[in-house]
Design a protein around this motif. Structure first.
Motif, PDB file in Angstrom:
ATOM      1  N   ILE A  17     -60.796 -15.026  45.919  1.00  0.00           N
ATOM      2  CA  ILE A  17     -61.412 -14.819  47.239  1.00  0.00           C
ATOM      3  C   ILE A  17     -61.823 -16.174  47.810  1.00  0.00           C
ATOM      4  CG2 ILE A  17     -63.414 -13.858  48.455  1.00  0.00           C
ATOM      5  CD1 ILE A  17     -63.293 -11.463  46.579  1.00  0.00           C
ATOM      6  N   LEU A  18     -62.471 -16.999  46.984  1.00  0.00           N
ATOM      7  CA  LEU A  18     -62.904 -18.311  47.455  1.00  0.00           C
ATOM      8  C   LEU A  18     -61.706 -19.157  47.871  1.00  0.00           C
ATOM      9  CD1 LEU A  18     -65.743 -19.079  44.885  1.00  0.00           C
ATOM     10  CD2 LEU A  18     -66.002 -18.615  47.319  1.00  0.00           C
ATOM     11  N   ASP A  19     -60.624 -19.085  47.081  1.00  0.00           N
ATOM     12  CA  ASP A  19     -59.432 -19.874  47.430  1.00  0.00           C
ATOM     13  C   ASP A  19     -58.897 -19.457  48.792  1.00  0.00           C
ATOM     14  OD1 ASP A  19     -59.648 -21.233  45.090  1.00  0.00           O
ATOM     15  OD2 ASP A  19     -58.100 -20.087  44.024  1.00  0.00           O
ATOM     16  N   LYS A  20     -58.822 -18.148  49.028  1.00  0.00           N
ATOM     17  CA  LYS A  20     -58.281 -17.670  50.304  1.00  0.00           C
ATOM     18  C   LYS A  20     -59.213 -18.050  51.457  1.00  0.00           C
ATOM     19  CE  LYS A  20     -55.363 -13.895  48.621  1.00  0.00           C
ATOM     20  NZ  LYS A  20     -55.649 -13.783  47.159  1.00  0.00           N
ATOM     21  N   LEU A  21     -60.514 -17.976  51.201  1.00  0.00           N
ATOM     22  CA  LEU A  21     -61.460 -18.369  52.254  1.00  0.00           C
ATOM     23  C   LEU A  21     -61.338 -19.868  52.551  1.00  0.00           C
ATOM     24  CD1 LEU A  21     -64.594 -16.252  51.261  1.00  0.00           C
ATOM     25  CD2 LEU A  21     -63.296 -16.050  53.385  1.00  0.00           C
ATOM     26  N   MET A  22     -61.104 -20.666  51.515  1.00  0.00           N
ATOM     27  CA  MET A  22     -60.969 -22.108  51.743  1.00  0.00           C
ATOM     28  C   MET A  22     -59.738 -22.426  52.587  1.00  0.00           C
ATOM     29  SD  MET A  22     -63.686 -23.425  50.777  1.00  0.00           S
ATOM     30  CE  MET A  22     -63.302 -25.138  51.172  1.00  0.00           C
ATOM     31  N   VAL A  23     -58.698 -21.623  52.447  1.00  0.00           N
ATOM     32  CA  VAL A  23     -57.525 -21.814  53.311  1.00  0.00           C
ATOM     33  C   VAL A  23     -57.935 -21.631  54.767  1.00  0.00           C
ATOM     34  CG1 VAL A  23     -55.257 -20.904  53.919  1.00  0.00           C
ATOM     35  CG2 VAL A  23     -55.912 -21.092  51.509  1.00  0.00           C
ATOM     36  N   GLU A  24     -58.756 -20.591  55.015  1.00  0.00           N
ATOM     37  CA  GLU A  24     -59.264 -20.354  56.366  1.00  0.00           C
ATOM     38  C   GLU A  24     -60.112 -21.529  56.837  1.00  0.00           C
ATOM     39  OE1 GLU A  24     -58.646 -17.555  58.499  1.00  0.00           O
ATOM     40  OE2 GLU A  24     -57.076 -17.593  56.986  1.00  0.00           O
ATOM     41  N   VAL A  25     -60.928 -22.047  55.930  1.00  0.00           N
ATOM     42  CA  VAL A  25     -61.793 -23.178  56.269  1.00  0.00           C
ATOM     43  C   VAL A  25     -60.938 -24.360  56.717  1.00  0.00           C
ATOM     44  CG1 VAL A  25     -63.324 -24.924  55.293  1.00  0.00           C
ATOM     45  CG2 VAL A  25     -63.723 -22.499  54.821  1.00  0.00           C
ATOM     46  N   GLU A  26     -59.920 -24.684  55.899  1.00  0.00           N
ATOM     47  CA  GLU A  26     -59.037 -25.810  56.240  1.00  0.00           C
ATOM     48  C   GLU A  26     -58.458 -25.626  57.642  1.00  0.00           C
ATOM     49  OE1 GLU A  26     -58.350 -28.558  54.196  1.00  0.00           O
ATOM     50  OE2 GLU A  26     -60.012 -27.693  53.041  1.00  0.00           O
ATOM     51  N   ALA A  27     -58.085 -24.396  57.951  1.00  0.00           N
ATOM     52  CA  ALA A  27     -57.444 -24.133  59.245  1.00  0.00           C
ATOM     53  C   ALA A  27     -58.427 -24.253  60.402  1.00  0.00           C
ATOM     54  CB  ALA A  27     -56.822 -22.738  59.232  1.00  0.00           C
ATOM     55  N   ASN A  28     -59.720 -24.151  60.113  1.00  0.00           N
ATOM     56  CA  ASN A  28     -60.714 -24.111  61.191  1.00  0.00           C
ATOM     57  C   ASN A  28     -61.675 -25.293  61.190  1.00  0.00           C
ATOM     58  OD1 ASN A  28     -60.362 -21.389  62.592  1.00  0.00           O
ATOM     59  ND2 ASN A  28     -60.336 -20.819  60.440  1.00  0.00           N
ATOM     60  N   LEU A  29     -61.378 -26.314  60.391  1.00  0.00           N
ATOM     61  CA  LEU A  29     -62.298 -27.454  60.315  1.00  0.00           C
ATOM     62  C   LEU A  29     -62.588 -28.014  61.704  1.00  0.00           C
ATOM     63  CD1 LEU A  29     -61.560 -29.707  57.216  1.00  0.00           C
ATOM     64  CD2 LEU A  29     -63.618 -28.420  57.781  1.00  0.00           C
ATOM     65  N   GLY A  30     -63.843 -28.376  61.927  1.00  0.00           N
ATOM     66  CA  GLY A  30     -64.213 -28.947  63.217  1.00  0.00           C
ATOM     67  C   GLY A  30     -64.643 -27.901  64.230  1.00  0.00           C
ATOM     68  N   THR A  31     -64.477 -26.620  63.887  1.00  0.00           N
ATOM     69  CA  THR A  31     -64.920 -25.572  64.814  1.00  0.00           C
ATOM     70  C   THR A  31     -65.927 -24.679  64.104  1.00  0.00           C
ATOM     71  OG1 THR A  31     -63.195 -24.051  64.093  1.00  0.00           O
ATOM     72  CG2 THR A  31     -62.672 -25.493  65.945  1.00  0.00           C
ATOM     73  N   ALA A  32     -66.720 -23.966  64.884  1.00  0.00           N
ATOM     74  CA  ALA A  32     -67.673 -23.012  64.320  1.00  0.00           C
ATOM     75  C   ALA A  32     -66.867 -21.917  63.623  1.00  0.00           C
ATOM     76  CB  ALA A  32     -68.529 -22.408  65.428  1.00  0.00           C
ATOM     77  N   MET A  33     -67.012 -21.791  62.316  1.00  0.00           N
ATOM     78  CA  MET A  33     -66.089 -20.897  61.605  1.00  0.00           C
ATOM     79  C   MET A  33     -66.763 -19.820  60.765  1.00  0.00           C
ATOM     80  SD  MET A  33     -64.819 -23.356  58.529  1.00  0.00           S
ATOM     81  CE  MET A  33     -65.077 -24.989  59.201  1.00  0.00           C
ATOM     82  N   THR A  34     -68.081 -19.764  60.758  1.00  0.00           N
ATOM     83  CA  THR A  34     -68.736 -18.800  59.879  1.00  0.00           C
ATOM     84  C   THR A  34     -68.340 -17.370  60.240  1.00  0.00           C
ATOM     85  OG1 THR A  34     -70.566 -20.347  59.655  1.00  0.00           O
ATOM     86  CG2 THR A  34     -70.972 -18.079  58.956  1.00  0.00           C
ATOM     87  N   TYR A  35     -68.356 -17.077  61.525  1.00  0.00           N
ATOM     88  CA  TYR A  35     -67.941 -15.741  61.980  1.00  0.00           C
ATOM     89  C   TYR A  35     -66.496 -15.469  61.561  1.00  0.00           C
ATOM     90  CZ  TYR A  35     -66.412 -12.111  65.249  1.00  0.00           C
ATOM     91  OH  TYR A  35     -65.877 -10.981  65.799  1.00  0.00           O
ATOM     92  N   THR A  36     -65.628 -16.463  61.772  1.00  0.00           N
ATOM     93  CA  THR A  36     -64.214 -16.321  61.404  1.00  0.00           C
ATOM     94  C   THR A  36     -64.081 -15.979  59.929  1.00  0.00           C
ATOM     95  OG1 THR A  36     -63.823 -18.093  62.993  1.00  0.00           O
ATOM     96  CG2 THR A  36     -61.973 -17.470  61.597  1.00  0.00           C
ATOM     97  N   LEU A  37     -64.862 -16.658  59.090  1.00  0.00           N
ATOM     98  CA  LEU A  37     -64.765 -16.428  57.648  1.00  0.00           C
ATOM     99  C   LEU A  37     -65.227 -15.015  57.284  1.00  0.00           C
ATOM    100  CD1 LEU A  37     -66.116 -19.859  56.371  1.00  0.00           C
ATOM    101  CD2 LEU A  37     -63.736 -19.092  56.437  1.00  0.00           C
ATOM    102  N   PHE A  38     -66.366 -14.592  57.859  1.00  0.00           N
ATOM    103  CA  PHE A  38     -66.869 -13.254  57.553  1.00  0.00           C
ATOM    104  C   PHE A  38     -65.872 -12.190  58.033  1.00  0.00           C
ATOM    105  CE2 PHE A  38     -71.545 -14.823  57.665  1.00  0.00           C
ATOM    106  CZ  PHE A  38     -71.469 -15.162  56.332  1.00  0.00           C
ATOM    107  N   GLU A  39     -65.327 -12.396  59.225  1.00  0.00           N
ATOM    108  CA  GLU A  39     -64.383 -11.410  59.760  1.00  0.00           C
ATOM    109  C   GLU A  39     -63.103 -11.400  58.929  1.00  0.00           C
ATOM    110  OE1 GLU A  39     -65.066  -9.117  62.334  1.00  0.00           O
ATOM    111  OE2 GLU A  39     -67.013  -9.944  61.778  1.00  0.00           O
ATOM    112  N   TYR A  40     -62.667 -12.584  58.493  1.00  0.00           N
ATOM    113  CA  TYR A  40     -61.482 -12.664  57.648  1.00  0.00           C
ATOM    114  C   TYR A  40     -61.720 -11.862  56.370  1.00  0.00           C
ATOM    115  CZ  TYR A  40     -58.136 -14.425  54.248  1.00  0.00           C
ATOM    116  OH  TYR A  40     -57.176 -14.494  53.273  1.00  0.00           O
ATOM    117  N   ALA A  41     -62.889 -12.039  55.771  1.00  0.00           N
ATOM    118  CA  ALA A  41     -63.208 -11.316  54.539  1.00  0.00           C
ATOM    119  C   ALA A  41     -63.210  -9.812  54.791  1.00  0.00           C
ATOM    120  CB  ALA A  41     -64.558 -11.771  53.999  1.00  0.00           C
TER     121      ALA A  41
END
Length: 171
Positions: free
Chosen positions: A76-100
């Protein structure tokens, strides 16, 4: 300035959402799945000072996750980190929770359910009424707009005008 705006956005998006918890202004938890769901899990996101230029700290260490195998947590953490990499520099907490949330089944596909169910069952038997009543309170809380609408309906003395709940037969 960035995180402050994101913080306010998160608060308004998840207001009244029982799954969301703000642990501190830079640390948040989101429960993916219903309480008692053997495949529910809790994602914790914390912002370092340099966020969002640098990745947030994502943790699956919450006690809530103690029935989840470490391999599943890792993936799960690995997949979330992929999302993080894709969204660096932008507000991404919502994106991560929604992705999960959107990928809950996929993220938990390797979690053996049988072991987890027996654990959550025994917990549920001990405290049957607590989760249910907690949930209800959450729902009862009216948002500001709902309160305002209620106030508009009453004539300030808390009396509802005659006929406010009549069924409109003409419709």
């Amino acid at each position: 300035p960035g995180p402050q705006m994101e913080l306010e956005a998160l608060r308004s998006i998840y207001e009244g959402d029982a799954c969301f918890r703000e642990l501190s202004p830079i640390s948040f938890q989101y429960r993916v799945g219903e309480n008692g769901d053997p495949k529910a899990f809790l994602v914790e996101v914390s912002w370092p000072e340099t966020y969002p230029q640098t990745a947030p700290v994502i943790s699956m260490d919450a006690f809530f996750n103690n029935t989840i195998s470490s391999a599943v947590k890792r993936s799960i953490l690995d997949k979330l980190m992929v999302e993080v990499e894709a969204n660096l520099g932008t507000a991404m907490t919502y994106t991560l929770f929604e992705y999960a949330k959107d990928n809950k089944e996929l993220l938990m596909e390797n979690q053996p359910v049988n072991t987890a169910t027996s654990v959550s069952d025994s917990i549920a038997i001990g405290t049957p009424a607590v989760p249910a009543s907690k949930k209800k309170d959450k729902k009862e809380q009216l948002s500001k707009t709902q309160k305002r609408k209620l106030a508009d309906k009453t004539d300030n003395k808390g009396e509802l005008p005659r006929g406010w709940n009549w069924v409109d037969v003409i419709k």
